[in-house]
Design a protein around this motif. Structure first.
Motif, short mmCIF file in Angstrom:
data_model
loop_
_atom_site.label_atom_id
_atom_site.label_comp_id
_atom_site.label_asym_id
_atom_site.label_seq_id
_atom_site.Cartn_x
_atom_site.Cartn_y
_atom_site.Cartn_z
N UNK A 64 -7.65 -2.25 39.23
CA UNK A 64 -6.54 -1.39 39.65
C UNK A 64 -5.24 -2.15 39.42
N UNK A 65 -4.69 -1.99 38.24
CA UNK A 65 -3.52 -2.77 37.85
C UNK A 65 -2.26 -2.11 38.40
N UNK A 66 -1.39 -2.86 39.09
CA UNK A 66 -0.18 -2.26 39.65
C UNK A 66 0.89 -1.95 38.59
N UNK A 67 0.75 -2.48 37.39
CA UNK A 67 1.72 -2.24 36.33
C UNK A 67 1.52 -0.83 35.78
N UNK A 68 2.51 0.06 35.90
CA UNK A 68 2.34 1.44 35.44
C UNK A 68 2.22 1.56 33.93
N UNK A 69 2.54 0.51 33.18
CA UNK A 69 2.38 0.56 31.73
C UNK A 69 0.93 0.37 31.31
N UNK A 70 0.10 -0.12 32.22
CA UNK A 70 -1.31 -0.35 31.90
C UNK A 70 -2.07 0.97 31.97
N UNK A 71 -2.71 1.33 30.86
CA UNK A 71 -3.41 2.61 30.75
C UNK A 71 -4.87 2.48 31.14
N UNK A 72 -5.51 1.38 30.77
CA UNK A 72 -6.93 1.18 31.05
C UNK A 72 -7.18 -0.29 31.36
N UNK A 73 -8.13 -0.53 32.25
CA UNK A 73 -8.44 -1.89 32.67
C UNK A 73 -9.94 -2.14 32.59
N UNK A 74 -10.30 -3.43 32.74
CA UNK A 74 -11.69 -3.88 32.85
C UNK A 74 -12.55 -3.44 31.67
N UNK A 75 -11.95 -3.46 30.48
CA UNK A 75 -12.70 -3.23 29.26
C UNK A 75 -13.30 -4.55 28.78
N UNK A 76 -14.36 -4.46 27.97
CA UNK A 76 -14.78 -5.66 27.27
C UNK A 76 -13.75 -5.92 26.17
N UNK A 77 -13.81 -7.09 25.55
CA UNK A 77 -12.78 -7.43 24.57
C UNK A 77 -12.69 -6.34 23.51
N UNK A 78 -11.47 -5.95 23.17
CA UNK A 78 -11.27 -4.74 22.38
C UNK A 78 -11.34 -5.01 20.89
N UNK A 79 -11.60 -3.93 20.15
CA UNK A 79 -11.55 -3.95 18.69
C UNK A 79 -10.47 -3.00 18.23
N UNK A 80 -10.85 -1.94 17.52
CA UNK A 80 -9.85 -1.02 17.01
C UNK A 80 -9.21 -0.17 18.09
N UNK A 81 -8.01 0.32 17.80
CA UNK A 81 -7.26 1.20 18.70
C UNK A 81 -6.58 2.25 17.85
N UNK A 82 -6.79 3.53 18.17
CA UNK A 82 -6.16 4.61 17.41
C UNK A 82 -5.75 5.71 18.37
N UNK A 83 -4.56 6.25 18.20
CA UNK A 83 -4.08 7.32 19.08
C UNK A 83 -4.58 8.67 18.56
N UNK A 84 -4.68 9.63 19.48
CA UNK A 84 -5.21 10.94 19.18
C UNK A 84 -4.09 11.96 18.96
N UNK A 85 -4.37 13.05 18.27
CA UNK A 85 -3.32 14.02 17.95
C UNK A 85 -2.66 14.67 19.16
N UNK A 86 -3.29 14.61 20.34
CA UNK A 86 -2.66 15.22 21.51
C UNK A 86 -1.41 14.48 21.95
N UNK A 87 -1.19 13.28 21.43
CA UNK A 87 0.01 12.52 21.72
C UNK A 87 -0.02 11.72 22.98
N UNK A 88 -1.01 11.94 23.84
CA UNK A 88 -1.02 11.24 25.12
C UNK A 88 -2.28 10.48 25.43
N UNK A 89 -3.16 10.30 24.44
CA UNK A 89 -4.39 9.57 24.67
C UNK A 89 -4.76 8.80 23.41
N UNK A 90 -5.73 7.91 23.56
CA UNK A 90 -6.14 7.06 22.45
C UNK A 90 -7.62 6.78 22.55
N UNK A 91 -8.18 6.33 21.44
CA UNK A 91 -9.54 5.81 21.42
C UNK A 91 -9.45 4.30 21.23
#
Length: 370
Positions: A64-91
């Motif tokens: 539970x990150x207090x920083x409002x810029x943080x979208x997701x937490x407690x992931x395993x180390x990440x690889x690719x990142x791509x945003x979705x056409x809805x403009x407000x979410x990503x994979x």
């Protein structure tokens, strides 16, 4: 998805990097919204709050990150990142587990697929790309490591991954790679050198190359052509509004930002180099600037380029220095903001909320990515 970059120069926590210029004149950019020297690249500041008694509130628990810029937490180390056409979410990909999660502000991550990968060393689920017709077909493409090779696979909902391009050399290191569509039918694939610098210079090897090919149907033979050789540890490939490609990679001597014109011409020297080797990774390209995430540098570097020539016009500046640790992925949202992911669980010092996805915000009226 458009990736023109606007209004980031004038950053907070500016620092200057050592490197060299490429003064060569190249194909002009098509005019697009671009960086404006007025806005600051800065996450939203977390609110300061107190309890009704005036005492500081209880700190949030893990994940539970207090920083409002943080979208997701407690992931395993990440690889690719791509945003979705809805403009407000990503994979976002988890490199070692092969999970792909949909993330959005104020929403719990949702697993949408898991790809079997070999996550040992620096391999695994390394990059993601949306089909150019994603709105209709919901197809994803992924660059992955298997026990025998690195490869590109196609992912459809409810189906097993289908090989599209196989046989890319894998090694104990140097497995990172990246994908970018340049048209509805053409794909470029950035491959690492698999720990062998000689292979990157060998025209008979698929390692250490930027490859271009028509997208084959699963099971059909791929027909790649070599655009650029001598890639070290692959970072990312991104496309600017005019169709020029920008490539990040790391060598034993320097980290590099290289440019390939829309007509396929390759500059004789990199657009910029970092002799201090801050670990260039994900990139987002705009008409007159490139945003590059840094792993060891723990920041976002912004490289200003001339919109007429493509030449770098000033030393890069950095933002969010040391705020989120090691940064890996970079992508542009439909609302013009920059998404980045952390890789603190891979060679860093992870905190209780790592790894994370962070949305870089702009001040009201300051512009952003378009």
């Amino acid at each position: 998805m458009r990736t023109a970059v606007a209004s980031i120069v004038g950053l907070l926590a500016l620092t200057t990097s050592c490197a060299r210029f490429d003064d060569a004149t190249t194909t002009p950019f098509t005019p697009e919204p671009s960086f404006d020297a007025g806005a600051e690249l800065e996450p939203l500041e977390p609110p300061t709050a107190t309890t009704t008694t005036g005492a500081p509130p209880t700190p949030p628990g893990p994940c539970q990150d207090p920083d409002p810029a943080v979208v997701a937490t407690c992931l395993d180390t990440t690889g690719g990142l791509v945003t979705l056409p809805d403009g407000g979410s990503a994979l976002v990909a988890e490199r070692r587990t092969g999970r792909i999660l949909r993330v959005a502000p104020r929403t719990e991550p949702v697993e949408v697929a898991t790809v079997p990968v070999d996550g040992s060393g620096d391999g695994g689920l390394l990059d993601l790309a949306l089909s150019p017709t994603y709105d209709e077909d919901r197809l994803l493409y992924a660059y992955i490591t298997t026990p025998t090779d690195n490869r590109v696979v196609r992912l459809a909902a409810g189906d097993v991954p289908k090989p599209v391009f196989t046989g890319i050399p894998r090694g104990a290191s140097g497995n990172a790679g990246a994908l970018e569509f340049t048209s509805p039918t053409d794909l470029v694939v950035l491959t690492g050198n698999a720990g062998d610098a000689a292979a990157a210079a060998d025209p008979a090897s698929l390692a250490g190359k930027l490859l271009r090919m028509p997208v084959p149907a699963p099971g059909a033979a791929a027909a790649p052509s070599v655009v650029l050789s001598g890639i070290g540890t692959a970072g990312d490939v991104c496309r600017d509004p005019a169709g020029n490609l920008w490539i990040t990679d790391r060598t034993v001597l320097e980290d590099r930002l290289q440019r390939v014109d829309v007509d396929g011409a390759v500059s004789a020297s990199p657009a910029w180099t970092w002799p201090e080797r801050p670990g260039v990774a994900g990139c987002a390209a705009g008409a007159d600037a490139i945003a590059v995430s840094l792993t060891d540098g723990k920041a976002v570097a912004v490289v200003a380029v001339d919109p007429g020539t493509g030449a770098v016009t000033a030393a890069p500046v950095t933002a969010v220095q040391d705020r989120y640790g090691r940064l890996g992925g970079a992508a542009v949202g439909g609302d013009g903001q920059l998404w980045v992911s952390t890789v603190n669980k891979s060679g860093g010092e992870p905190g209780p909320n790592d790894d994370r996805v962070v949305l870089i915000q702009f001040p009201a009226g300051g512009g952003g990515f378009d």
